[in-house]
Write a protein that holds these residues in place. Sequence first.
Motif, mmCIF file in Angstrom:
data_model
loop_
_atom_site.group_PDB
_atom_site.id
_atom_site.type_symbol
_atom_site.label_atom_id
_atom_site.label_comp_id
_atom_site.label_asym_id
_atom_site.label_seq_id
_atom_site.Cartn_x
_atom_site.Cartn_y
_atom_site.Cartn_z
ATOM 1 N N GLU A 1 8.643 3.881 10.398
ATOM 2 C CA GLU A 1 8.540 5.114 11.179
ATOM 3 C C GLU A 1 8.435 6.338 10.279
ATOM 4 O O GLU A 1 7.690 7.277 10.572
ATOM 5 N N LEU A 2 9.189 6.313 9.175
ATOM 6 C CA LEU A 2 9.111 7.462 8.263
ATOM 7 C C LEU A 2 7.728 7.564 7.646
ATOM 8 O O LEU A 2 7.178 8.648 7.502
ATOM 9 N N LEU A 3 7.142 6.406 7.305
ATOM 10 C CA LEU A 3 5.824 6.436 6.672
ATOM 11 C C LEU A 3 4.760 6.907 7.640
ATOM 12 O O LEU A 3 3.760 7.483 7.239
ATOM 13 N N TRP B 1 0.838 -1.204 0.000
ATOM 14 C CA TRP B 1 0.000 0.000 0.000
ATOM 15 C C TRP B 1 0.863 1.239 0.000
ATOM 16 O O TRP B 1 0.664 2.180 -0.750
ATOM 17 N N LEU B 2 1.828 1.208 0.925
ATOM 18 C CA LEU B 2 2.620 2.419 1.098
ATOM 19 C C LEU B 2 3.485 2.669 -0.135
ATOM 20 O O LEU B 2 3.650 3.809 -0.559
ATOM 21 N N LEU B 3 3.996 1.600 -0.740
ATOM 22 C CA LEU B 3 4.771 1.773 -1.967
ATOM 23 C C LEU B 3 3.898 2.333 -3.081
ATOM 24 O O LEU B 3 4.328 3.203 -3.844
ATOM 25 N N LEU C 1 9.933 14.165 4.929
ATOM 26 C CA LEU C 1 10.840 13.022 5.063
ATOM 27 C C LEU C 1 12.257 13.505 5.367
ATOM 28 O O LEU C 1 12.953 12.922 6.202
ATOM 29 N N LEU C 2 12.683 14.588 4.703
ATOM 30 C CA LEU C 2 14.027 15.120 4.966
ATOM 31 C C LEU C 2 14.159 15.547 6.424
ATOM 32 O O LEU C 2 15.156 15.232 7.077
ATOM 33 N N ILE D 1 -1.728 1.939 9.858
ATOM 34 C CA ILE D 1 -0.884 0.739 9.937
ATOM 35 C C ILE D 1 0.546 1.080 10.388
ATOM 36 O O ILE D 1 1.040 0.486 11.350
ATOM 37 N N PRO D 2 1.228 2.047 9.748
ATOM 38 C CA PRO D 2 2.589 2.343 10.213
ATOM 39 C C PRO D 2 2.607 2.826 11.657
ATOM 40 O O PRO D 2 3.534 2.496 12.422
#
Lengths: 295, 314
Positions: B132-134, A44-46, A280-281, B180-181
């Motif tokens: 964790e990043l997600l 999903w996340l990808l 993210l950075l 979920i994450p």
Amino acid sequence: MTERTMSESSPHLTPSNPVYRRRRLFNRVVMAFCMAAAAFGIIWLLLILFSLVTKGASALELSVFTERTKMTGGGLGNAILGSLIMTTLATIVGTIVGVAAGTWLAEYGGKSRLASFIRFINDVLLSAPSIIVGLYIYAILVLPSGHFSGWAGVAALAVLIIPVVIRSTEDMLKLVPNSLREAASALGAHRWLVVCKVCYSGARAGIITGILLGCARISGETAPLIFTSLNSNQWNFFDLNSEMPNLPMTLYQNMTINSFIPRQVELAWAGALILTVAILLLNIVARVVSERRKG
Amino acid sequence: MTQSTSGASEDVTLGASPTEQSAVKRNRRLDGLFEHTTRGFALLVLLLLGTIMMSLVISGWPALSEFGWHFFTEDRWAANLDRFGALPAIYGTLVTSGIAIAIAVPVSMGIAIFLTEKCPAALRRPLGTTVELLAGVPSIIYGMWGVEVLAPFLQSHFPTIFPAGTGLATAGLILAVMIIPFITAITRDVMLTVPPMVRESAYGLGCTTWEVTRSVIFPSVKGGLVGGVILGLGRALGETMAVTFVIGNNLFFNPTVTGQGTSIAALIANQFPEADGLQRSALLALGLMLFVITFIVLAIARVMLNRMDRRAPK
């Protein structure tokens, strides 16, 4: 770990005994489920990251950064600038309040009832819905002043970051060994000097990590800005008394009321990519800072 | 905490020179100032909670007193008729959060078990960091993806279940992907607090990975697991942006799972900018209700997590 592989391969423990066979089979089924779950979650996340990158990168050009938002076309320059201004100011306010409050909780509050209560309330506020914070700032700032303003947006974001900073400051100060405080006190240093010179320098990396993570969190917040800073199509350099353009609200509006214009949807994806990369950075920098402390 | 009491009091000079004495006095004043200032900032947290409650109660009161209990039972939210019922929003919030938890909990537990027990050591850190990043990706991204990619996909591939693509079930699915994450990160942290000794002993007795997880790890971190799940629930209940895009914004009560509906947060986000008078007050009352619900849920989660922290310090 080694014990397990031994027991699975050892000839004594893997006979054709049905109990063993059943246990192993069951274990395999559950572990297969776990791996499937991991794959499911990660797919999903990808997928999300994939659409973000493909849709965002194709709309990304220089004018996105240099031009202001318009009804059709244009760029995102003013929104990015507005977001930067509001997030920075809110982070500064949140740092001052959060570090001071966290210091009291760790150094003075201890296990007293008041400190425990504050800690508990702070933990609850840490995950309170951000839309409530927007309504709150609307009720106490926007309604009395009669107009949306950048200051209200800053206030809402500050309310959101304060609990994060308090929590990390307190946790990090508690990691400073007491013997350091005692050593400084034995040299005749007063309490405030001990905290400022000894405790803060020991906990600095951790506190900075907490601030950066908080900053990452508030820079993507949309819900509290709907009722506070709103959004605008104009450049706004530090006129925080008027409506402030910002990136999350621009994404929201481009995807809802302006979604019939294809270019606005493309711009929204470009903005989403910029926002996610920035967050993210920030997260990665925060991690690097805290890693360096350990190493 | 150490007590560094300022040693010299007024009458005992201990042979200190006047300049030293004044330095001690100055520092003592600074000590007091420092403690009181920081305490003031800490009390600000309580003030914050108090004023959030107060402002929502005061500004939501006109609507609450106007409608009374009908506010919670009226089955439509019709601004043009001045009829405001919270039932569709409450129903939507509960259903979407329920779907999200039902999907997210088994998946997150699976990922956490995989990460802590089964994953090769070389992959453990990168995968954990990715999770964790997600968890930090802003929720509006999930919402945008839901309306642009997921909803059309569901509509074209499962038209019988998702006739419009958007709806309560779609919103629940997006919420699940979003939490979920979050739940995984907490579950993994909690499971790592079990001492390796205990775990290795169980393996030494010949337990399979699943038996170790079920009979050794889960019982000793039960509170933390439940706390983490409830924290995820709190997040799902109050989530605005991921939901608003895909829930359909149907303001009439419709007791289905796959149909279109609305949630408290989505309703507020949609209507507030143009609201006025009684409608605005009703929306603020709705906000108050959401705050009270999430406050209770989060308080329960924190009590459970704190109890675990006390028992098993890292």
